[in-house]
Design an enzyme around this catalytic site. Structure first.
Site, PDB file in Angstrom:
ATOM      1  N   GLU A   1       5.641  -3.184   1.133  1.00  0.00           N
ATOM      2  CA  GLU A   1       5.733  -2.919  -0.307  1.00  0.00           C
ATOM      3  C   GLU A   1       4.948  -1.639  -0.574  1.00  0.00           C
ATOM      4  O   GLU A   1       3.721  -1.659  -0.648  1.00  0.00           O
ATOM      5  CB  GLU A   1       5.164  -4.107  -1.100  1.00  0.00           C
ATOM      6  CG  GLU A   1       5.946  -5.394  -0.925  1.00  0.00           C
ATOM      7  CD  GLU A   1       7.358  -5.309  -1.457  1.00  0.00           C
ATOM      8  OE1 GLU A   1       7.628  -4.438  -2.318  1.00  0.00           O
ATOM      9  OE2 GLU A   1       8.213  -6.104  -1.017  1.00  0.00           O
TER      10      GLU A   1
ATOM     11  N   VAL B   1       0.062   4.616   5.501  1.00  0.00           N
ATOM     12  CA  VAL B   1      -0.457   3.446   6.221  1.00  0.00           C
ATOM     13  C   VAL B   1       0.700   2.541   6.637  1.00  0.00           C
ATOM     14  O   VAL B   1       0.664   1.913   7.702  1.00  0.00           O
ATOM     15  CB  VAL B   1      -1.478   2.684   5.354  1.00  0.00           C
ATOM     16  CG1 VAL B   1      -1.973   1.428   6.072  1.00  0.00           C
ATOM     17  CG2 VAL B   1      -2.659   3.587   5.009  1.00  0.00           C
ATOM     18  N   GLY B   2       1.754   2.490   5.816  1.00  0.00           N
ATOM     19  CA  GLY B   2       2.916   1.679   6.149  1.00  0.00           C
ATOM     20  C   GLY B   2       3.507   2.049   7.493  1.00  0.00           C
ATOM     21  O   GLY B   2       3.929   1.180   8.268  1.00  0.00           O
TER      22      GLY B   2
ATOM     23  N   GLY C   1       0.828  -1.204   0.000  1.00  0.00           N
ATOM     24  CA  GLY C   1       0.000   0.000   0.000  1.00  0.00           C
ATOM     25  C   GLY C   1       0.859   1.249   0.000  1.00  0.00           C
ATOM     26  O   GLY C   1       1.935   1.274  -0.588  1.00  0.00           O
ATOM     27  N   ASN C   2       0.390   2.288   0.681  1.00  0.00           N
ATOM     28  CA  ASN C   2       1.115   3.566   0.679  1.00  0.00           C
ATOM     29  C   ASN C   2       1.942   3.749   1.947  1.00  0.00           C
ATOM     30  O   ASN C   2       1.758   3.043   2.947  1.00  0.00           O
ATOM     31  CB  ASN C   2       0.130   4.733   0.485  1.00  0.00           C
ATOM     32  CG  ASN C   2      -0.886   4.831   1.605  1.00  0.00           C
ATOM     33  OD1 ASN C   2      -0.536   5.054   2.760  1.00  0.00           O
ATOM     34  ND2 ASN C   2      -2.164   4.654   1.278  1.00  0.00           N
TER      35      ASN C   2
ATOM     36  N   CYS D   1       1.908   0.683  -8.752  1.00  0.00           N
ATOM     37  CA  CYS D   1       2.903   1.240  -7.825  1.00  0.00           C
ATOM     38  C   CYS D   1       4.248   1.500  -8.494  1.00  0.00           C
ATOM     39  O   CYS D   1       5.030   2.315  -8.006  1.00  0.00           O
ATOM     40  CB  CYS D   1       3.078   0.323  -6.621  1.00  0.00           C
ATOM     41  SG  CYS D   1       3.678  -1.336  -7.031  1.00  0.00           S
TER      42      CYS D   1
END
Length: 489
Positions: free
Chosen positions: A210, A192-193, A188-189, A244
């Site tokens: 990732e 949020v990571g 994800g982004n 991505c």
């Protein structure tokens, strides 16, 4: 006990029975998963069509074909991956057995993304199964229809206790993150990571992140502009730019800008017709919230190609922006949509400087016939991956690690890298209760003579064949006898 907690508890109990560990079980589960993609292709494609307007052929090409390849590779190579891995010895361990033994981590949490909902959710699951783990699968709630199909189909084909599927939104994800896992794999982004990493830290749980970022694309003045733009167009507008590793922006010399615009425009027409909105191979923005975010990024830039949009249909045409400045809105975050900004630089030196001023990207693209330019871009920048004269294709190579660096992520996967990422590589040394004399150098009382022997045995590196090792082993036996004799005198 919440639904999420129950799933984790059941998965851990199932893992503790040991049934996920045997080679036969792992192969059987992988074959069942492979069967899902051959038998239920229509349900998969129908759901993705509703979520992202992908065609059935596009779904197979960009979602399931790669998964089938990964599963086939794992089935073919798994026995080899699971086997003990001998390592180089030093003189002190010449007669011992020294190796690395991969072992399962335990229960893994896999949090998928919505842009390629099957590809980026199931690929880590393949690695988790191959490595002998249990895995809780959390598909993205943004892909409403695909999430439901995944929840329905996975338990039909693979062990539903070892590999439960949990659907839902933020509250369900937060509840999962409050549980203890042995590894968390998130796609994800970066925003949020950071939250994922914070939650994992409470249990000292390792993570694979990732993420993404603004992947640059430098086009050199000496390359074939037509071919370069054709490949960039494909890489940028596939899945409506929601990839991505899509080229986020182009860097080129000012004299090239008009030519690049014309060539990209020509390729858009070739791929998606005069009216991409009616083209079955052109997707849609996932929802209206993301549609509005992307449209806002265009506000202070000049549109050279495209720009047409329809919020009710979540449609944004393939768009090229010209004369874009670093301060523009479109350059402040990952675009994740069908906008392609062009930024003018004086040449390679300024391009490298521009790239290095930003966060480390997930991918970096360079188009040039000059190997020296490629080498400089490789050596003077940092990115998750580097690809010269094409886009996206490195994702399909299972023998390359796929992952980010810095702000674009940590850890990697694909092929054997997935297996190793989700295994504990356990160092093993098996000795016998013999040749005790050699050990006298490490036992008190410590003397300069013992230190001299220790320096020889630990620091000496000898490249010996089989006969050489046998001769040295015989010499060690004699040395051990001498040291043992001296020890007791």
């Amino acid at each position: 006990m919440s639904r999420e907690q129950q799933a984790v508890v059941r998965a851990r109990r199932a893992f503790e029975t040991g049934r996920s560990k045997p080679l036969e079980h792992r192969i059987r589960q992988l074959k069942n998963l492979q069967r899902l993609f051959t038998e239920r292709q229509k349900e998969i494609a129908d759901a993705i069509k509703k979520d992202l307007n992908k065609s059935e052929v596009g779904t197979q090409l960009y979602e399931t074909l790669g998964l089938e390849g990964e599963i086939s590779l794992a089935i073919r190579k798994l026995k080899e991956w699971m086997a003990p891995r001998p390592v180089e010895k030093n003189l002190l361990t010449l007669s011992d057995t020294v190796y690395i033994q991969p072992e399962p981590l335990g229960v893994v949490l896999i949090i998928g993304a919505w842009n390629y909902p099957w590809a980026v959710t199931i690929q880590p699951l393949i690695g988790a199964i191959a490595a002998g783990n249990a895995a809780v699968v959390k598909p993205s709630e943004v892909c409403v229809h695909t999430s439901k199909v995944m929840e329905e189909l996975l338990p039909v084909y693979i062990d539903k206790e070892l590999y439960p599927v949990i659907t839902g939104g933020v509250p369900e994800t937060q509840e999962l993150l409050s549980q203890r896992f042995d590894h968390i794999f998130y796609t994800g982004n970066s925003t949020v990571g950071r939250l994922i990493m914070g939650a994992a830290a409470k249990h000292l749980t390792p993570v694979t992140l990732e993420l993404g970022g603004k992947s640059p694309c430098y086009i050199d003045k000496d390359c074939d502009i037509s071919i370069a733009c054709r490949r960039v167009t494909w890489g940028k507008y596939t899945n409506c730019g929601q990839t991505c590793i899509a080229p986020d922006y182009i860097l080129c010399e000012p004299s090239m800008q008009d030519r690049i615009i014309e060539e990209v425009k020509k390729s858009i027409k070739e791929f998606y017709t005069e009216n991409p909105k009616t083209c079955p191979d052109y997707g849609r923005i996932i929802n209206q919230r993301h549609f509005r975010r992307i449209m806002a990024l265009m506000e202070d830039s000049t549109t050279a190609v495209g720009g047409e949009n329809d919020e009710s249909d979540c449609y944004i045409a393939p768009t090229v922006l010209r004369d874009v400045k670093r301060e523009a809105k479109v350059m402040q975050e990952e675009i994740f949509g069908p906008l392609l900004p062009i930024i003018s630089v004086s040449g390679l030196d300024e391009a490298i400087k521009f790239i290095n001023q930003g966060e480390k990207p997930l991918a970096l693209y360079v188009f040039t016939p000059d190997d020296k330019v490629i080498k400089r871009m490789r050596d003077e920048t940092s990115s998750g991956g580097l690809l010269a004269n094409d886009c996206l294709i490195h994702y399909s190579i299972s023998s390359l690690p796929f992952g980010g660096v810095g702000n674009s992520g940590m850890g990697c996967y694909h092929g054997k890298f997935s297996f190793d990422q989700l295994s504990h590589l356990r160092g093993c040394l098996i000795k016998k209760l013999k040749m005790e004399g050699v050990n006298s150098m490490r036992y008190p009382p410590h003397t300069p003579q013992k230190l001299g022997w220790a320096r020889f045995f630990i620091l000496k590196n000898l490249d010996l064949g089989w006969l050489g090792r046998m001769a040295l082993l015989a010499a060690l036996v004699v040395a051990a006898a001498v040291m043992l004799q001296n020890y007791f005198l």
